[in-house]
Design a protein around this motif. Sequence first.
Motif, PDB file in Angstrom:
ATOM      1  N   THR A 146     -41.889  87.635-100.835  1.00  0.00           N
ATOM      2  CA  THR A 146     -42.319  86.358-100.415  1.00  0.00           C
ATOM      3  C   THR A 146     -43.639  86.142-100.483  1.00  0.00           C
ATOM      4  OG1 THR A 146     -40.320  86.092 -98.465  1.00  0.00           O
ATOM      5  CG2 THR A 146     -42.195  84.438 -98.546  1.00  0.00           C
ATOM      6  N   ASP A 206     -45.365  88.091-102.713  1.00  0.00           N
ATOM      7  CA  ASP A 206     -45.663  88.156-104.391  1.00  0.00           C
ATOM      8  C   ASP A 206     -45.152  86.796-104.857  1.00  0.00           C
ATOM      9  OD1 ASP A 206     -46.155  90.647-104.175  1.00  0.00           O
ATOM     10  OD2 ASP A 206     -44.153  91.498-104.770  1.00  0.00           O
ATOM     11  N   ASN A 207     -44.075  85.986-104.509  1.00  0.00           N
ATOM     12  CA  ASN A 207     -43.747  84.781-105.060  1.00  0.00           C
ATOM     13  C   ASN A 207     -44.657  83.753-104.757  1.00  0.00           C
ATOM     14  OD1 ASN A 207     -41.277  85.465-106.212  1.00  0.00           O
ATOM     15  ND2 ASN A 207     -40.376  85.174-104.269  1.00  0.00           N
ATOM     16  N   LEU A 208     -45.532  83.760-103.521  1.00  0.00           N
ATOM     17  CA  LEU A 208     -46.605  82.681-103.297  1.00  0.00           C
ATOM     18  C   LEU A 208     -47.782  82.840-103.955  1.00  0.00           C
ATOM     19  CD1 LEU A 208     -47.740  80.574-101.684  1.00  0.00           C
ATOM     20  CD2 LEU A 208     -48.554  82.346 -99.859  1.00  0.00           C
ATOM     21  N   ALA A 255     -48.008  84.359-107.084  1.00  0.00           N
ATOM     22  CA  ALA A 255     -47.623  84.004-108.455  1.00  0.00           C
ATOM     23  C   ALA A 255     -47.623  82.727-108.571  1.00  0.00           C
ATOM     24  CB  ALA A 255     -46.383  84.380-108.732  1.00  0.00           C
ATOM     25  N   MET A 256     -47.263  81.742-107.617  1.00  0.00           N
ATOM     26  CA  MET A 256     -47.239  80.169-107.599  1.00  0.00           C
ATOM     27  C   MET A 256     -48.613  79.883-107.642  1.00  0.00           C
ATOM     28  SD  MET A 256     -45.707  77.525-104.905  1.00  0.00           S
ATOM     29  CE  MET A 256     -47.084  77.936-103.791  1.00  0.00           C
ATOM     30  N   LEU A 257     -49.713  80.312-106.850  1.00  0.00           N
ATOM     31  CA  LEU A 257     -51.060  79.880-106.661  1.00  0.00           C
ATOM     32  C   LEU A 257     -51.823  80.480-107.997  1.00  0.00           C
ATOM     33  CD1 LEU A 257     -51.913  81.540-103.179  1.00  0.00           C
ATOM     34  CD2 LEU A 257     -51.573  79.038-103.633  1.00  0.00           C
ATOM     35  N   GLY A 258     -51.400  81.270-108.832  1.00  0.00           N
ATOM     36  CA  GLY A 258     -52.088  81.651-110.078  1.00  0.00           C
ATOM     37  C   GLY A 258     -53.432  82.145-109.552  1.00  0.00           C
TER      38      GLY A 258
END
Length: 78
Positions: free
Chosen positions: A54, A56-58, A60-63
């Motif tokens: 979770t 990791d996904n966050l 990646a979304m934040l960039g």
Amino acid sequence: MKRRLSRHGRTPAAASAARSAREGFDVESTKPADTVRQLRGDDDAVRRWFGAGTLDNLVAMLGPADIDEPWARVLTAR
């Protein structure tokens, strides 16, 4: 204004969306969790694995590679 919350502190609409997501969660998608449990031997390992995924996904979304802040540099090891 008070709003009605479900047992986990979510609005009824959020609880309904969560219920729909769980119903769409098929047996095939539980195999990774079963593998983690077999390799690590306990449910805590499964919770840590889901939590890390979770996060990791966050991230990646934040960039964070595009953000020039100390916390973003830590996350991207730069």
